[in-house]
Design a protein around this motif. Structure first.
Motif, PDB file in Angstrom:
ATOM      1  N   PRO A 282      26.604  37.206  37.695  1.00 27.20           N
ATOM      2  CA  PRO A 282      26.567  36.861  39.190  1.00 27.20           C
ATOM      3  C   PRO A 282      26.709  35.396  39.506  1.00 27.20           C
ATOM      4  O   PRO A 282      26.886  35.127  40.602  1.00 27.20           O
ATOM      5  N   SER A 283      26.372  34.311  38.690  1.00 29.17           N
ATOM      6  CA  SER A 283      26.510  33.005  39.159  1.00 29.17           C
ATOM      7  C   SER A 283      27.626  32.625  38.953  1.00 29.17           C
ATOM      8  O   SER A 283      27.983  31.565  39.373  1.00 29.17           O
ATOM      9  N   GLY A 284      28.735  33.116  38.206  1.00 32.90           N
ATOM     10  CA  GLY A 284      29.975  32.637  37.885  1.00 32.90           C
ATOM     11  C   GLY A 284      31.041  33.533  38.643  1.00 32.90           C
ATOM     12  O   GLY A 284      30.666  33.587  39.658  1.00 32.90           O
ATOM     13  N   GLU A 285      32.099  33.286  38.089  1.00 34.23           N
ATOM     14  CA  GLU A 285      33.426  34.195  38.957  1.00 34.23           C
ATOM     15  C   GLU A 285      34.293  34.761  37.833  1.00 34.23           C
ATOM     16  O   GLU A 285      34.108  34.516  36.799  1.00 34.23           O
ATOM     17  N   PRO A 286      35.126  35.548  38.272  1.00 37.78           N
ATOM     18  CA  PRO A 286      36.318  36.043  37.509  1.00 37.78           C
ATOM     19  C   PRO A 286      37.186  35.283  36.962  1.00 37.78           C
ATOM     20  O   PRO A 286      37.447  33.967  37.794  1.00 37.78           O
ATOM     21  N   VAL A 287      37.939  35.264  35.982  1.00 36.28           N
ATOM     22  CA  VAL A 287      38.788  34.509  35.277  1.00 36.28           C
ATOM     23  C   VAL A 287      40.034  34.124  36.255  1.00 36.28           C
ATOM     24  O   VAL A 287      40.184  33.072  36.439  1.00 36.28           O
ATOM     25  N   ALA A 288      40.345  35.320  36.985  1.00 32.27           N
ATOM     26  CA  ALA A 288      41.391  35.208  37.893  1.00 32.27           C
ATOM     27  C   ALA A 288      41.197  34.190  38.975  1.00 32.27           C
ATOM     28  O   ALA A 288      42.032  33.635  39.329  1.00 32.27           O
ATOM     29  N   ALA A 289      40.032  33.871  39.466  1.00 31.69           N
ATOM     30  CA  ALA A 289      39.681  32.967  40.425  1.00 31.69           C
ATOM     31  C   ALA A 289      40.043  31.541  39.868  1.00 31.69           C
ATOM     32  O   ALA A 289      40.472  30.671  40.714  1.00 31.69           O
ATOM     33  N   VAL A 290      39.663  31.146  38.706  1.00 34.28           N
ATOM     34  CA  VAL A 290      39.819  30.020  38.030  1.00 34.28           C
ATOM     35  C   VAL A 290      41.621  29.825  38.044  1.00 34.28           C
ATOM     36  O   VAL A 290      42.192  28.752  38.222  1.00 34.28           O
TER      37      VAL A 290
ATOM     38  N   ALA B 247      43.563  26.789  35.440  1.00 36.26           N
ATOM     39  CA  ALA B 247      44.271  27.417  34.244  1.00 36.26           C
ATOM     40  C   ALA B 247      45.599  28.040  34.422  1.00 36.26           C
ATOM     41  O   ALA B 247      45.985  28.693  35.137  1.00 36.26           O
ATOM     42  N   GLU B 248      46.581  27.787  33.505  1.00 36.59           N
ATOM     43  CA  GLU B 248      47.896  28.231  33.600  1.00 36.59           C
ATOM     44  C   GLU B 248      47.816  29.735  33.496  1.00 36.59           C
ATOM     45  O   GLU B 248      48.512  30.583  34.358  1.00 36.59           O
ATOM     46  N   ILE B 249      47.323  30.507  32.583  1.00 34.89           N
ATOM     47  CA  ILE B 249      47.023  31.829  32.291  1.00 34.89           C
ATOM     48  C   ILE B 249      45.611  32.054  31.972  1.00 34.89           C
ATOM     49  O   ILE B 249      44.917  31.345  31.731  1.00 34.89           O
ATOM     50  N   GLY B 250      45.261  33.405  32.418  1.00 33.62           N
ATOM     51  CA  GLY B 250      44.101  33.760  32.187  1.00 33.62           C
ATOM     52  C   GLY B 250      44.006  35.318  31.539  1.00 33.62           C
ATOM     53  O   GLY B 250      44.759  36.047  32.054  1.00 33.62           O
TER      54      GLY B 250
ATOM     55  N   GLN C  39      41.164  38.861  30.750  1.00 39.71           N
ATOM     56  CA  GLN C  39      40.112  39.294  31.094  1.00 39.71           C
ATOM     57  C   GLN C  39      40.356  41.155  31.188  1.00 39.71           C
ATOM     58  O   GLN C  39      41.572  41.167  30.969  1.00 39.71           O
ATOM     59  N   GLN C  40      39.279  41.480  31.272  1.00 37.27           N
ATOM     60  CA  GLN C  40      39.643  42.963  31.333  1.00 37.27           C
ATOM     61  C   GLN C  40      40.409  43.381  32.823  1.00 37.27           C
ATOM     62  O   GLN C  40      40.147  42.741  33.800  1.00 37.27           O
ATOM     63  N   VAL C  41      41.424  44.354  32.892  1.00 41.36           N
ATOM     64  CA  VAL C  41      42.296  44.546  33.927  1.00 41.36           C
ATOM     65  C   VAL C  41      41.411  44.634  35.132  1.00 41.36           C
ATOM     66  O   VAL C  41      41.888  44.114  36.441  1.00 41.36           O
ATOM     67  N   ALA C  42      40.559  45.532  35.197  1.00 43.29           N
ATOM     68  CA  ALA C  42      39.721  45.984  36.445  1.00 43.29           C
ATOM     69  C   ALA C  42      39.196  44.593  37.068  1.00 43.29           C
ATOM     70  O   ALA C  42      38.917  44.470  38.217  1.00 43.29           O
ATOM     71  N   GLU C  43      38.851  43.469  36.132  1.00 41.77           N
ATOM     72  CA  GLU C  43      38.098  42.374  36.689  1.00 41.77           C
ATOM     73  C   GLU C  43      39.237  41.232  37.165  1.00 41.77           C
ATOM     74  O   GLU C  43      39.060  40.376  37.633  1.00 41.77           O
ATOM     75  N   LEU C  44      40.612  41.618  36.847  1.00 42.88           N
ATOM     76  CA  LEU C  44      41.480  40.765  37.207  1.00 42.88           C
ATOM     77  C   LEU C  44      42.335  41.081  38.416  1.00 42.88           C
ATOM     78  O   LEU C  44      42.729  40.209  39.325  1.00 42.88           O
ATOM     79  N   ILE C  45      42.639  42.340  38.672  1.00 44.45           N
ATOM     80  CA  ILE C  45      43.586  42.602  39.456  1.00 44.45           C
ATOM     81  C   ILE C  45      43.172  42.605  41.033  1.00 44.45           C
ATOM     82  O   ILE C  45      44.344  42.773  41.964  1.00 44.45           O
ATOM     83  N   HIS C  46      41.986  42.224  41.604  1.00 42.04           N
ATOM     84  CA  HIS C  46      41.716  42.293  42.644  1.00 42.04           C
ATOM     85  C   HIS C  46      41.552  41.132  43.324  1.00 42.04           C
ATOM     86  O   HIS C  46      40.831  40.978  44.467  1.00 42.04           O
ATOM     87  N   THR C  47      41.541  40.048  42.567  1.00 42.54           N
ATOM     88  CA  THR C  47      41.515  38.558  43.087  1.00 42.54           C
ATOM     89  C   THR C  47      42.583  38.238  43.632  1.00 42.54           C
ATOM     90  O   THR C  47      43.854  38.338  43.132  1.00 42.54           O
ATOM     91  N   PRO C  48      42.483  37.765  44.997  1.00 47.80           N
ATOM     92  CA  PRO C  48      43.723  37.228  45.683  1.00 47.80           C
ATOM     93  C   PRO C  48      44.301  35.904  44.863  1.00 47.80           C
ATOM     94  O   PRO C  48      43.401  35.299  44.133  1.00 47.80           O
ATOM     95  N   GLY C  49      45.539  35.694  45.127  1.00 48.48           N
ATOM     96  CA  GLY C  49      46.173  34.366  44.815  1.00 48.48           C
ATOM     97  C   GLY C  49      46.616  34.573  43.366  1.00 48.48           C
ATOM     98  O   GLY C  49      46.772  33.392  42.690  1.00 48.48           O
ATOM     99  N   ILE C  50      46.704  35.525  42.775  1.00 48.85           N
ATOM    100  CA  ILE C  50      47.081  35.689  41.311  1.00 48.85           C
ATOM    101  C   ILE C  50      48.155  36.800  41.136  1.00 48.85           C
ATOM    102  O   ILE C  50      48.599  37.559  42.087  1.00 48.85           O
TER     103      ILE C  50
END
Length: 265
Positions: free
Chosen positions: A178-186, A192-195, A197-208
């Motif tokens: 809860p205090s951090g963020e998904p890898v995709a947000a970074v 970061a150039e590439i990131g 994580q588990q697919v479910a934690e990646l695919i709903h983040t905007p900007g990637i």
């Protein structure tokens, strides 16, 4: 046909008794959950609450890792929960530590590790193990999670590919919710150039842009599972939640979240 007054009165009283009984049986279920299954859980939770009258009180944390918010750390220091939903392997480890009822474990879904790049960036090739290795070596910066997928990458995959010494100096471990963020947000911010994580934690983040899942040969195939804690206050309600989340009715939400329902569902 209208019931006689006395019959209608009996029916009304009976309905009231059922309503009161259901209200009395309604429970507050304390749930600890990791991010990977949280998307599906968030969509399914209101349906469960409406159908049962139970209320879900949810705390988030990683399945593993050194964060004080990690579910194992929370349980070890005595935080109360009825049920935990997390990486299946992490659930097994909690059972070995006598923090959960190992025999109550219910598998809920399968999960893959994937990779993202910033929206608009060229999609690197990770279609084979050799291509993945080349992409890792060529990347200027890499981000991975502080939970199950990141642990696998940093302790197993990089070593298996023989790139640990080259990769680790340019890699960043990202603390999750809860205090951090998904890898995709970074990655979306260009930090970061590439990131990974588990697919479910990646695919709903905007900007990637989602590049794809790791090749089958190096894909660990994680699972998510629910398990009762050692001393749940509401064991029956917690079991009802796991039964619902593992049912066929839950499968569409699990798929939508980027996970894979179990084959028999």
């Amino acid at each position: 046909m209208r019931l006689p007054f006395s019959s209608r009165w009996v029916s009304i009283v009976a309905a009231a008794i059922v309503l009161v009984a259901n209200t009395a049986l309604a429970a507050d279920i304390h749930v600890m959950i990791s991010s990977g299954f949280h998307g599906a859980y968030s969509e399914l939770a209101p349906t469960f609450e409406r159908a049962t009258g139970h209320r879900l009180i949810t705390t988030r944390g990683p399945s593993m890792g050194d964060s004080p918010e990690a579910i194992p750390a929370r349980l070890a220091r005595g935080e109360a929960a009825d049920v935990v939903i997390l990486d299946g392997g992490a659930a097994d480890e909690l059972g070995k530590r006598n923090l959960v009822q190992a025999e109550s474990k219910v598998e809920l879904a399968r999960s893959l590790i994937g990779m993202v790049v910033r929206e608009g960036a060229e999609k690197p090739d990770i279609s084979s193990v050799a291509a993945l290795r080349s992409t890792l070596l060529a990347a200027k910066s890499i981000a991975y999670s502080d939970s199950g997928s990141g642990t696998y990458l940093s302790t197993v995959l990089f070593a298996k590919l023989g790139v640990t010494d080259q990769i680790m100096p340019k890699s960043r471990k990202v603390r999750g919710p809860p205090s951090g963020e998904p890898v995709a947000a970074v990655v979306a911010r260009g930090e970061a150039e590439i990131g990974f994580q588990q697919v479910a934690e990646l695919i709903h983040t905007p900007g990637i842009t989602f590049v794809g899942a790791l090749p089958t040969e190096v894909q660990p195939m994680f699972s998510f599972a629910g398990v009762l804690t050692k001393t749940p206050r509401e064991p029956e309600a917690a079991r009802a939640l796991l039964q619902f989340l593992s049912s066929k009715d839950a499968a569409p939400a699990i798929t939508k979240a980027g996970l894979m329902p179990l084959p028999d569902r």
